[in-house]
Design an enzyme around this catalytic site. Structure first.
Site, mmCIF file in Angstrom:
data_model
loop_
_atom_site.group_PDB
_atom_site.id
_atom_site.type_symbol
_atom_site.label_atom_id
_atom_site.label_comp_id
_atom_site.label_asym_id
_atom_site.label_seq_id
_atom_site.Cartn_x
_atom_site.Cartn_y
_atom_site.Cartn_z
ATOM 1 N N ASP A 230 -5.045 -1.250 9.861
ATOM 2 C CA ASP A 230 -6.144 -1.881 9.125
ATOM 3 C C ASP A 230 -5.801 -3.296 8.659
ATOM 4 O OD1 ASP A 230 -7.538 0.553 9.382
ATOM 5 O OD2 ASP A 230 -6.397 1.354 7.704
ATOM 6 N N TYR B 166 -3.840 13.342 5.419
ATOM 7 C CA TYR B 166 -3.297 12.202 6.170
ATOM 8 C C TYR B 166 -1.767 12.259 6.149
ATOM 9 C CZ TYR B 166 -2.565 7.365 7.675
ATOM 10 O OH TYR B 166 -2.169 6.236 8.359
ATOM 11 N N GLU C 198 0.831 -1.202 0.000
ATOM 12 C CA GLU C 198 0.000 0.000 0.000
ATOM 13 C C GLU C 198 0.875 1.265 0.000
ATOM 14 O OE1 GLU C 198 -2.863 0.401 3.162
ATOM 15 O OE2 GLU C 198 -4.027 1.669 1.814
HETATM 16 C C1 GLA Z 1 -6.297 4.868 8.156
HETATM 17 C C2 GLA Z 1 -4.947 4.187 7.988
HETATM 18 C C3 GLA Z 1 -4.487 3.539 9.293
HETATM 19 C C4 GLA Z 1 -4.572 4.502 10.462
HETATM 20 C C5 GLA Z 1 -5.929 5.211 10.479
HETATM 21 C C6 GLA Z 1 -5.999 6.289 11.529
HETATM 22 O O1 GLA Z 1 -7.306 3.936 8.387
HETATM 23 O O2 GLA Z 1 -5.021 3.199 6.973
HETATM 24 O O3 GLA Z 1 -3.185 3.037 9.144
HETATM 25 O O4 GLA Z 1 -3.520 5.419 10.440
HETATM 26 O O5 GLA Z 1 -6.234 5.802 9.225
HETATM 27 O O6 GLA Z 1 -5.958 5.731 12.799
#
Ligand code: GLA
Length: 392
Positions: free
Chosen positions: A181, A235, A169
């Site tokens: 995740d 992000y 990813e």
């Molecule tokens: C997304 C990312 C995770 C994590 C969350 C926030 O889901 O894929 O790795 O950083 O945001 O907690």
């Protein structure tokens, strides 16, 4: 029919033979511990009953040929690509997700072509990890075709598979996400939340049978769409901010800043980095307190922690949005014990801890969205479900 049954059926229809196997992986909600994973901290997700299934057979020509079947049952085929030629940028769009996994596994020595047919029911774009479910199911399928089962007979640990999926990813798809995740999708078990220490990889399955304890976790998919898959995203900005703060503080990661040391740390940082650090440090502490409450069988204690997590994500980390704030405020206003956004933010879903028998919360949330002329949110209970596995 389950996604696994549908994937097997569609595979037979498209390829005229049964698949060698079918593997599936779930989406997730994160109960608490947001934006802590890439800071080496703590997370507490559980798996949803929604899954992505991959029906698979090996191909002799070394190519990866992927077909996905959408809700309209119309197959979308990606151009078959030789696994040996996979490289970042070579495959784009949805097909980059399975191709990236094949690329990462190839580099681990699991080289091989395959026909894959993908069917899922995890809501896409809702912040419930549909793409990670797809990646994790693909990883188990490709490993399975190579005769490898994680955690069995010398197979890799699930946490190692999670790191390969993360690499696919980060480096192939181009989304700089952490480990939350993939680990949730691969490692969760029914009726439990997964307490993960990202730094050490230590995992604990914490009993979380919400119904038995008199609570239900309600998911509120706001339908405000989110995407984390660009390096110029909010992000990525947050992540870089955390790394800069850790470097200025002289620690490997923000995990190393304790609650007791927070004021000193904040005093040593420029204004713009302070709220980020405050969120991460207090959120790690909230995860530990949530786990302690669940271990003690006192789930009602976690409501205020969830709501405090949301406030911190909204005001300090600034990854919420109007729809998420509305969902949380409406749920808490109507009697939820606590509520928060879940996942990366900027849209997607919130969760609310709803006392059994509190019937007014769903209508109150729907009415709040209608009053603002927003699309109706999708509401459903989240029952902690099984992680990834082979189905057939
Ligand atoms: C997304 C990312 C995770 C994590 C969350 C926030 O889901 O894929 O790795 O950083 O945001 O907690």
């Amino acid at each position: 029919m389950t996604p696994a049954d549908r994937a097997a059926e569609q595979f037979r229809r498209l390829h005229g033979r049964a698949p060698v196997g079918v593997w599936s992986a779930p989406g997730r909600v994160n109960l608490i511990g947001e934006h802590t994973d890439y800071n080496d901290g703590f997370v507490l997700p559980f798996a949803l009953p929604f899954r992505v299934a991959v029906a698979a057979s090996p191909r002799a020509d070394g190519r990866l040929a992927v077909t996905t079947i959408g809700d309209d049952t119309v197959p979308q085929r990606a151009e078959p690509v030789p696994v040996a030629e996979l490289a970042p940028g070579r495959v784009t769009g949805w097909a980059a997700y399975p191709a990236g996994v094949a690329w990462a596994l190839r580099d681990e020595g699991h080289l091989g072509g395959a026909d894959l047919v993908i069917v899922g029911d995890v809501p896409a774009g809702a912040g419930l990890s549909s793409s990670h479910a797809l990646q994790c199911a693909t990883a188990l399928a490709l490993l399975g075709l190579a005769g490898v089962t994680p955690e069995q007979d010398g197979g890799p640990a699930l946490t190692e598979v999670a790191r390969w999926v993360q690499r696919s990813e980060n480096d192939f798809v181009g989304a700089p996400t952490g480990l939350l995740d993939q680990t949730a999708s691969l490692c969760c078990v029914e009726s439990h939340a997964l307490f993960l220490d990202v730094r050490s990889g230590a995992r604990e399955q914490v009993p979380f049978d919400a119904t038995a304890t008199g609570f239900e976790v309600l998911v509120i998919d706001t339908r405000a769409r989110h995407s984390l898959a660009t390096n110029g995203s909010g992000y990525a900005d947050r992540r870089r901010g955390c790394e800069r703060a850790a470097a200025l503080l002289g620690v490997p990661a923000l995990r190393d800043v304790t609650l007791d040391g927070l004021d000193d740390a904040l005093g040593a940082l420029p204004d713009e980095l302070r709220p980020l650090v405050r969120h991460v440090v207090t959120e790690n502490d909230r995860v530990l307190r949530t786990v302690a409450a669940l271990r003690a069988g006192e789930p009602d204690d976690i409501g205020p922690l969830l709501t405090a997590s949301h406030a911190s994500l909204r005001d300090d980390y600034r990854v919420s949005c109007a729809e998420l704030d509305l969902a949380v405020d409406a749920a808490v206003g109507a009697g939820a014990a606590g509520a928060r956004m879940t996942g990366g933010g900027f849209g997607g879903s919130a969760i609310a801890l709803v006392p059994a028998g509190a019937r007014g919360i769903r209508p109150a949330v729907s009415a709040a969205f209608a009053r603002r002329a927003l699309p109706a949110p999708r509401l459903f209970p989240a029952v902690p479900s099984a992680g990834a596995h082979r189905d057939q």
